[in-house]
Design a protein around this motif. Structure first.
Motif, short mmCIF file in Angstrom:
data_model
loop_
_atom_site.label_atom_id
_atom_site.label_comp_id
_atom_site.label_asym_id
_atom_site.label_seq_id
_atom_site.Cartn_x
_atom_site.Cartn_y
_atom_site.Cartn_z
N GLY A 186 26.64 -24.66 -13.76
CA GLY A 186 26.99 -25.65 -14.77
C GLY A 186 25.76 -26.14 -15.50
N ALA A 187 25.98 -26.87 -16.60
CA ALA A 187 24.86 -27.43 -17.35
C ALA A 187 24.11 -28.45 -16.51
CB ALA A 187 25.38 -28.08 -18.63
N VAL A 188 22.78 -28.39 -16.55
CA VAL A 188 21.94 -29.28 -15.76
C VAL A 188 21.65 -30.55 -16.57
CG1 VAL A 188 19.75 -29.53 -14.54
CG2 VAL A 188 20.90 -27.31 -14.59
N HIS A 189 21.98 -31.71 -16.00
CA HIS A 189 21.74 -32.99 -16.66
C HIS A 189 20.44 -33.64 -16.19
CE1 HIS A 189 25.73 -33.04 -18.45
NE2 HIS A 189 26.23 -32.68 -17.27
N CYS A 190 20.01 -33.32 -14.99
CA CYS A 190 18.80 -33.94 -14.43
C CYS A 190 18.23 -33.05 -13.33
CB CYS A 190 19.11 -35.34 -13.88
SG CYS A 190 20.47 -35.35 -12.68
N ALA A 191 16.93 -33.18 -13.10
CA ALA A 191 16.27 -32.41 -12.03
C ALA A 191 15.05 -33.17 -11.57
CB ALA A 191 15.88 -31.03 -12.54
N GLU A 192 14.91 -33.32 -10.25
CA GLU A 192 13.78 -34.03 -9.67
C GLU A 192 13.33 -33.29 -8.41
OE1 GLU A 192 12.14 -36.62 -10.80
OE2 GLU A 192 13.47 -37.12 -12.48
N PHE A 193 12.01 -33.23 -8.21
CA PHE A 193 11.46 -32.62 -7.00
C PHE A 193 11.60 -33.59 -5.83
CE2 PHE A 193 9.54 -29.60 -9.87
CZ PHE A 193 9.44 -28.44 -9.10
N LEU A 194 12.19 -33.11 -4.74
CA LEU A 194 12.25 -33.87 -3.51
C LEU A 194 10.95 -33.72 -2.73
CD1 LEU A 194 14.10 -35.61 -1.67
CD2 LEU A 194 14.85 -33.49 -0.58
N SER A 195 10.35 -32.55 -2.82
CA SER A 195 9.04 -32.25 -2.23
C SER A 195 8.40 -31.17 -3.09
CB SER A 195 9.18 -31.78 -0.78
OG SER A 195 9.85 -30.53 -0.72
N LYS A 196 7.24 -30.68 -2.71
CA LYS A 196 6.55 -29.69 -3.53
C LYS A 196 7.29 -28.36 -3.58
CE LYS A 196 3.43 -28.11 0.14
NZ LYS A 196 2.00 -27.93 0.52
N SER A 197 8.24 -28.13 -2.67
CA SER A 197 8.94 -26.85 -2.65
C SER A 197 10.45 -26.99 -2.79
CB SER A 197 8.63 -26.09 -1.35
OG SER A 197 9.03 -26.86 -0.22
N LEU A 198 10.97 -28.22 -2.96
CA LEU A 198 12.40 -28.44 -3.06
C LEU A 198 12.74 -29.22 -4.34
CD1 LEU A 198 13.24 -29.48 0.62
CD2 LEU A 198 13.62 -27.24 -0.44
N LEU A 199 13.75 -28.73 -5.07
CA LEU A 199 14.17 -29.36 -6.32
C LEU A 199 15.65 -29.70 -6.23
CD1 LEU A 199 13.28 -29.93 -9.37
CD2 LEU A 199 14.44 -27.77 -9.87
N ILE A 200 15.99 -30.95 -6.62
CA ILE A 200 17.39 -31.37 -6.68
C ILE A 200 17.84 -31.36 -8.13
CG2 ILE A 200 19.06 -33.14 -6.02
CD1 ILE A 200 16.89 -34.33 -4.22
N CYS A 201 19.00 -30.79 -8.40
CA CYS A 201 19.55 -30.74 -9.76
C CYS A 201 20.92 -31.39 -9.79
CB CYS A 201 19.68 -29.29 -10.24
SG CYS A 201 18.12 -28.44 -10.46
N GLY A 202 21.17 -32.16 -10.84
CA GLY A 202 22.49 -32.72 -11.10
C GLY A 202 23.16 -31.94 -12.21
N LEU A 203 24.39 -31.48 -11.97
CA LEU A 203 25.08 -30.57 -12.88
C LEU A 203 26.42 -31.13 -13.31
CD1 LEU A 203 23.13 -28.69 -11.08
CD2 LEU A 203 24.78 -26.89 -11.54
N SER A 204 27.04 -30.42 -14.27
CA SER A 204 28.45 -30.60 -14.57
C SER A 204 29.25 -29.66 -13.68
CB SER A 204 28.74 -30.27 -16.03
OG SER A 204 28.12 -31.19 -16.90
N GLY A 205 30.52 -30.01 -13.45
CA GLY A 205 31.37 -29.14 -12.66
C GLY A 205 31.68 -29.70 -11.29
N SER A 206 32.20 -28.86 -10.42
CA SER A 206 32.64 -29.30 -9.09
C SER A 206 31.46 -29.51 -8.15
CB SER A 206 33.64 -28.31 -8.50
OG SER A 206 33.09 -26.99 -8.50
N ASN A 207 30.68 -28.47 -7.92
CA ASN A 207 29.49 -28.61 -7.08
C ASN A 207 28.33 -29.09 -7.96
OD1 ASN A 207 30.76 -27.81 -4.72
ND2 ASN A 207 30.29 -25.66 -5.02
N ASN A 208 28.25 -30.41 -8.15
CA ASN A 208 27.34 -30.95 -9.16
C ASN A 208 26.06 -31.56 -8.60
OD1 ASN A 208 28.33 -33.56 -8.32
ND2 ASN A 208 30.08 -33.23 -9.67
N LEU A 209 25.77 -31.30 -7.34
CA LEU A 209 24.48 -31.67 -6.75
C LEU A 209 23.96 -30.46 -5.99
CD1 LEU A 209 22.58 -34.15 -6.56
CD2 LEU A 209 23.62 -34.65 -4.35
#
Length: 293
Positions: A200-223
């Motif tokens: 889905g389209a990505v609305h936001c993205a933030e690094f949780l650590s230097k090797s992990l990225l969290i993305c917020g999306l549209s749709g059902s699985n949106n995290l």
């Protein structure tokens, strides 16, 4: 832990999450403000935690004293809809990204000291050194700026126009997002190290650590949790329809907000996300920031 959100309904809201001796969370509302004349698209808390800035479609930056939980006034940078705000340089400057470019505001005099005109700016990311900024604009350009000298360093036109950009915590990797397509770029070499197409389209993205990225999306699985190698590690439905914004509080905790009105505090453990607490603001949320107290 104090959390601040912006809404479509012109409100800026403040909350405090507290834990008791049994580590159960309680939520207290700190303040509600509706001075903004338009949609609040971004909120930013100062590094000291003493001040909050908010901006949006009214083209003004609203300022709040967080010790007294009251409004201080506003700054009009005259630069279009405010898209993103960030306090930098030990709170001596506030950088405002708008649809017309970047403005650097001196927080002592509240005057605009530098202006970077950029047509149809979509997003910006400030390097942790506070010396560099990367911008994505509607002409499909990715540009790098020297914030000290007030000049452009480099520009790169991409085939698919970038819509979001974010730096890794160490500042050596840049994530470039074009709607649902995401790639990781090594800044030292300029090479693409990994790429992935998300559902889905990505609305936001933030690094949780230097090797992990969290993305917020549209749709059902949106995290979605990604590794910097481009692998999906975990995904879930965090909000109805879409996850609008994320702010990372520590390497194990982060906040997500959605247009469903919920603020949710998550803990990353055992390669998944555990919901610690949530609050329904009954507003359509657009942005979030926070500070551990």
């Amino acid at each position: 832990m104090r959390i601040y959100v912006g809404t479509y309904e012109r409100f800026v809201l403040g909350y405090e999450f507290k834990t008791d001796e049994n580590e159960e969370y309680a939520c207290e509302e700190l303040f509600t403000n509706n001075s903004s004349l338009g949609i609040v698209k971004t909120v930013a808390v100062s590094q000291s935690g003493k001040m909050l800035a908010a901006g949006g479609t009214d083209e003004m930056v609203w300022l709040f004293d967080l010790k007294r939980n009251q409004e201080l006034g506003n700054v009009i940078p005259q630069c279009g809809t405010i898209l993103k705000l960030q306090f930098c340089d030990s709170d001596h400057t506030l950088i405002a990204a708008s649809s017309d470019g970047l403005v650097v505001i001196d927080t002592k005099s509240w005057s605009c000291v530098k202006n970077f005109p950029i047509v149809n700016l979509l997003d910006t990311a400030i390097h942790h050194s506070n010396r560099l900024a990367v911008t994505a604009d509607g002409s499909r350009f990715l540009r790098t700026w020297n914030l000290c000298k007030g000049s452009q360093i480099h520009s790169l036109r991409l085939k698919s126009g970038p819509t979001l950009v974010t730096w890794s915590p160490c500042g050596t990797m840049l994530t470039v997002i074009s709607k649902s397509y995401l790639d990781f770029r090594n800044i030292e070499t300029g090479d693409r190290t990994a790429a992935i197409q998300l559902p889905g389209a990505v609305h936001c993205a933030e690094f949780l650590s230097k090797s992990l990225l969290i993305c917020g999306l549209s749709g059902s699985n949106n995290l979605v949790l990604l590794s910097t190698s481009g692998k999906v590690l975990f995904e879930m439905e965090a909000h109805k329809n879409r996850t609008k914004a994320i702010t990372v509080m520590s390497e194990t905790q982060f906040i997500s907000v959605g247009s469903d009105g919920f603020i949710k505090l998550w803990k990353y453990e055992n390669s998944s996300f555990k919901l610690l607490t949530q609050v329904n603001t009954k507003c359509r949320l657009t942005s979030v920031c926070g500070k551990i107290t």
